[in-house]
Write a protein that holds these residues in place. Structure first.
Motif, PDB file in Angstrom:
ATOM      1  N   LEU A  45      20.045  13.437 -29.457  1.00 36.95           N
ATOM      2  CA  LEU A  45      19.611  12.332 -28.615  1.00 36.95           C
ATOM      3  C   LEU A  45      18.560  12.845 -27.643  1.00 36.95           C
ATOM      4  O   LEU A  45      18.826  13.768 -26.868  1.00 36.95           O
ATOM      5  CB  LEU A  45      20.778  11.747 -27.808  1.00 36.95           C
ATOM      6  CG  LEU A  45      21.982  11.148 -28.541  1.00 36.95           C
ATOM      7  CD1 LEU A  45      22.925  10.502 -27.539  1.00 36.95           C
ATOM      8  CD2 LEU A  45      21.550  10.142 -29.589  1.00 36.95           C
ATOM      9  N   GLU A  46      17.398  12.237 -27.684  1.00 39.94           N
ATOM     10  CA  GLU A  46      16.354  12.553 -26.713  1.00 39.94           C
ATOM     11  C   GLU A  46      16.446  11.516 -25.596  1.00 39.94           C
ATOM     12  O   GLU A  46      16.238  10.317 -25.830  1.00 39.94           O
ATOM     13  CB  GLU A  46      14.978  12.542 -27.366  1.00 39.94           C
ATOM     14  CG  GLU A  46      14.807  13.656 -28.388  1.00 39.94           C
ATOM     15  CD  GLU A  46      13.420  13.707 -29.001  1.00 39.94           C
ATOM     16  OE1 GLU A  46      12.657  12.717 -28.834  1.00 39.94           O
ATOM     17  OE2 GLU A  46      13.091  14.720 -29.640  1.00 39.94           O
ATOM     18  N   GLN A  49      17.419  11.829 -18.889  1.00 36.95           N
ATOM     19  CA  GLN A  49      18.416  12.404 -17.975  1.00 36.95           C
ATOM     20  C   GLN A  49      19.566  13.102 -18.694  1.00 36.95           C
ATOM     21  O   GLN A  49      20.115  14.081 -18.181  1.00 36.95           O
ATOM     22  CB  GLN A  49      19.011  11.318 -17.069  1.00 36.95           C
ATOM     23  CG  GLN A  49      18.075  10.761 -16.021  1.00 36.95           C
ATOM     24  CD  GLN A  49      17.169   9.675 -16.578  1.00 36.95           C
ATOM     25  OE1 GLN A  49      17.609   8.861 -17.403  1.00 36.95           O
ATOM     26  NE2 GLN A  49      15.921   9.661 -16.146  1.00 36.95           N
ATOM     27  N   HIS A  50      19.933  12.616 -19.864  1.00 38.42           N
ATOM     28  CA  HIS A  50      21.140  13.118 -20.522  1.00 38.42           C
ATOM     29  C   HIS A  50      20.893  13.401 -22.015  1.00 38.42           C
ATOM     30  O   HIS A  50      21.460  12.733 -22.882  1.00 38.42           O
ATOM     31  CB  HIS A  50      22.276  12.112 -20.367  1.00 38.42           C
ATOM     32  CG  HIS A  50      22.587  11.756 -18.945  1.00 38.42           C
ATOM     33  ND1 HIS A  50      23.203  12.630 -18.078  1.00 38.42           N
ATOM     34  CD2 HIS A  50      22.333  10.620 -18.233  1.00 38.42           C
ATOM     35  CE1 HIS A  50      23.343  12.051 -16.892  1.00 38.42           C
ATOM     36  NE2 HIS A  50      22.818  10.839 -16.956  1.00 38.42           N
ATOM     37  N   PRO A  51      20.051  14.378 -22.339  1.00 36.93           N
ATOM     38  CA  PRO A  51      19.846  14.723 -23.743  1.00 36.93           C
ATOM     39  C   PRO A  51      21.116  15.337 -24.332  1.00 36.93           C
ATOM     40  O   PRO A  51      21.975  15.850 -23.603  1.00 36.93           O
ATOM     41  CB  PRO A  51      18.706  15.740 -23.687  1.00 36.93           C
ATOM     42  CG  PRO A  51      18.827  16.354 -22.327  1.00 36.93           C
ATOM     43  CD  PRO A  51      19.299  15.245 -21.426  1.00 36.93           C
ATOM     44  N   LEU A  52      21.223  15.266 -25.643  1.00 34.76           N
ATOM     45  CA  LEU A  52      22.430  15.750 -26.309  1.00 34.76           C
ATOM     46  C   LEU A  52      22.085  16.227 -27.707  1.00 34.76           C
ATOM     47  O   LEU A  52      21.294  15.581 -28.401  1.00 34.76           O
ATOM     48  CB  LEU A  52      23.468  14.615 -26.390  1.00 34.76           C
ATOM     49  CG  LEU A  52      24.771  14.888 -27.159  1.00 34.76           C
ATOM     50  CD1 LEU A  52      25.591  15.972 -26.475  1.00 34.76           C
ATOM     51  CD2 LEU A  52      25.587  13.599 -27.296  1.00 34.76           C
ATOM     52  N   ALA A 132      17.505   2.333 -27.739  1.00 35.72           N
ATOM     53  CA  ALA A 132      17.643   3.541 -28.546  1.00 35.72           C
ATOM     54  C   ALA A 132      17.128   3.250 -29.952  1.00 35.72           C
ATOM     55  O   ALA A 132      17.514   2.247 -30.556  1.00 35.72           O
ATOM     56  CB  ALA A 132      19.103   3.999 -28.599  1.00 35.72           C
ATOM     57  N   VAL A 133      16.279   4.116 -30.462  1.00 36.18           N
ATOM     58  CA  VAL A 133      15.716   3.947 -31.801  1.00 36.18           C
ATOM     59  C   VAL A 133      15.694   5.293 -32.513  1.00 36.18           C
ATOM     60  O   VAL A 133      15.744   6.355 -31.871  1.00 36.18           O
ATOM     61  CB  VAL A 133      14.274   3.374 -31.761  1.00 36.18           C
ATOM     62  CG1 VAL A 133      14.268   1.991 -31.134  1.00 36.18           C
ATOM     63  CG2 VAL A 133      13.334   4.313 -31.016  1.00 36.18           C
ATOM     64  N   ILE A 134      15.629   5.240 -33.836  1.00 34.83           N
ATOM     65  CA  ILE A 134      15.415   6.473 -34.601  1.00 34.83           C
ATOM     66  C   ILE A 134      13.961   6.896 -34.407  1.00 34.83           C
ATOM     67  O   ILE A 134      13.053   6.190 -34.841  1.00 34.83           O
ATOM     68  CB  ILE A 134      15.730   6.281 -36.093  1.00 34.83           C
ATOM     69  CG1 ILE A 134      17.198   5.896 -36.295  1.00 34.83           C
ATOM     70  CG2 ILE A 134      15.411   7.565 -36.869  1.00 34.83           C
ATOM     71  CD1 ILE A 134      17.558   5.609 -37.735  1.00 34.83           C
ATOM     72  N   ASP A 135      13.749   8.018 -33.750  1.00 32.60           N
ATOM     73  CA  ASP A 135      12.391   8.524 -33.553  1.00 32.60           C
ATOM     74  C   ASP A 135      11.893   9.225 -34.812  1.00 32.60           C
ATOM     75  O   ASP A 135      10.737   9.093 -35.207  1.00 32.60           O
ATOM     76  CB  ASP A 135      12.354   9.485 -32.370  1.00 32.60           C
ATOM     77  CG  ASP A 135      10.953   9.949 -32.039  1.00 32.60           C
ATOM     78  OD1 ASP A 135      10.170   9.143 -31.502  1.00 32.60           O
ATOM     79  OD2 ASP A 135      10.626  11.119 -32.347  1.00 32.60           O
ATOM     80  N   ARG A 136      12.797   9.971 -35.430  1.00 30.90           N
ATOM     81  CA  ARG A 136      12.566  10.651 -36.696  1.00 30.90           C
ATOM     82  C   ARG A 136      13.941  10.977 -37.262  1.00 30.90           C
ATOM     83  O   ARG A 136      14.929  10.899 -36.528  1.00 30.90           O
ATOM     84  CB  ARG A 136      11.714  11.918 -36.515  1.00 30.90           C
ATOM     85  CG  ARG A 136      12.234  12.880 -35.483  1.00 30.90           C
ATOM     86  CD  ARG A 136      11.154  13.905 -35.075  1.00 30.90           C
ATOM     87  NE  ARG A 136      11.679  14.905 -34.155  1.00 30.90           N
ATOM     88  CZ  ARG A 136      11.775  14.737 -32.840  1.00 30.90           C
ATOM     89  NH1 ARG A 136      11.402  13.589 -32.280  1.00 30.90           N
ATOM     90  NH2 ARG A 136      12.240  15.714 -32.076  1.00 30.90           N
TER      91      ARG A 136
END
Length: 310
Positions: A45-46, A49-52, A132-136
């Motif tokens: 998850l990009e 504040q809270h990447p994972l 939230a979307v699929i970036d790649r």
């Protein structure tokens, strides 16, 4: 709690990742390049504040494979509306006598559409406010902002209570129970159909739309039309809702775009039929003028199947 995510796109993967990070037993149903990336590289998850990053996730294209570990306690149903029938029909192997299905799909028709394909399994309505979307493949991008689920408390259903508690332990994910899910579904429908129309028609993010008086007026008109349709449909909205929605949009990141506008840009099928198309159809049925939503429906119709229209 064993949770199966049916539809591991932006919303499903976001919710599933946050829950897995708290220690819940989460499995994802995905397909294509996204599936392969999840199998080999995990889920990322990009988020500002809270990447994972979850290096390992349970994932398959086949519910029967996931069923080897037993039925799900909860299925989070997050496929695009056009895939509802096929996805619901595929859930059989992971459904048990106590399984609950929580739909986070858009629109006001999801519970009935799913219920028609899952027999006696209880389907609970819900909404999610998150970008939230699929970036790649394997990577979900969120600009931050809201990350809230509102779902049917279902009279104190213990499975739903456990889900609410799990979300309470998660980072950047909240869940609130409601005893009036119909009104909640309509409230989101009003906002989502309206912002999906502007961000798709204008090919612009919310900051730009609200930054110009003419496009801001269009945004407000779309909300007002949907509120009028809700009242005619027997779901009257509270006074001041139009102003509330406009204020929420103003507080979103300036870069915010609807998932429908993202799909339009990528040449994917649109949920238009269940958003502005639904407002348009209900308006005609109930005798409520919806000129802005009708224009959005007609102007985007040639793109709704994922084609360019010419």
């Amino acid at each position: 709690m064993r949770i199966v995510i049916m539809g591991s796109g932006g919303v499903g993967a976001y919710v599933g990742a946050r829950l897995q990070a708290t220690g819940e037993d989460v499995a994802f149903i995905a397909r294509g390049a996204h599936l392969k990336a999840l199998q080999t590289e995990g889920l990322r998850l990009e988020h500002p504040q809270h990447p994972l990053h979850l290096p390992q996730v349970q994932v398959s294209a086949d519910a029967a494979e996931l069923a080897r570990r037993g039925p799900a306690d909860l299925v989070v149903f997050a496929v695009k509306l056009g895939d509802t029938e096929s996805a619901a029909s595929a859930l059989g192997p992971v459904l048990g006598p106590q399984t609950r299905i929580l739909t986070l799909q858009n629109g006001i028709d999801s519970v009935e559409l799913i219920q028609a394909h899952v027999g006696t399994t209880a389907v609970r309505g819900g909404v999610i406010y998150v970008s939230a979307v699929i970036d790649r493949p394997g990577v979900i991008r969120s600009p931050g902002g809201l990350h809230v689920i509102v779902a049917d408390a279902a009279g104190g259903d213990p499975t739903m209570a456990v889900f609410f508690a799990a979300c309470g332990r998660a980072t950047a994910l909240q869940a609130k129970p409601t005893d009036d899910i119909r009104s909640v579904l309509w409230e989101k429908f009003i906002a989502l159909s309206s912002l999906s129309a502007t961000t798709s028609l204008l090919r612009a993010p919310m900051g730009a739309i609200l930054g110009h008086p003419e496009t801001r007026a269009l945004q407000r008109q779309l909300i007002e039309e949907a509120v009028a349709v809700a009242g005619a449909a027997g779901v009257p909205q509270r006074a001041g809702l139009v102003d509330e929605v406009m204020a929420k949009l103003a507080n979103m990141p300036a870069s915010f775009r609807s998932s429908m506008s993202e799909d339009l840009a990528r040449g994917k099928a649109l949920e238009l039929q269940w958003l502005s198309g639904r407002v348009h159809a209900l308006g005609q049925q109930l005798g409520v003028p919806t000129p802005a939503h009708s224009t959005a429906w007609r102007a985007l119709l040639l793109y709704s199947d994922g084609s360019t229209g010419f």
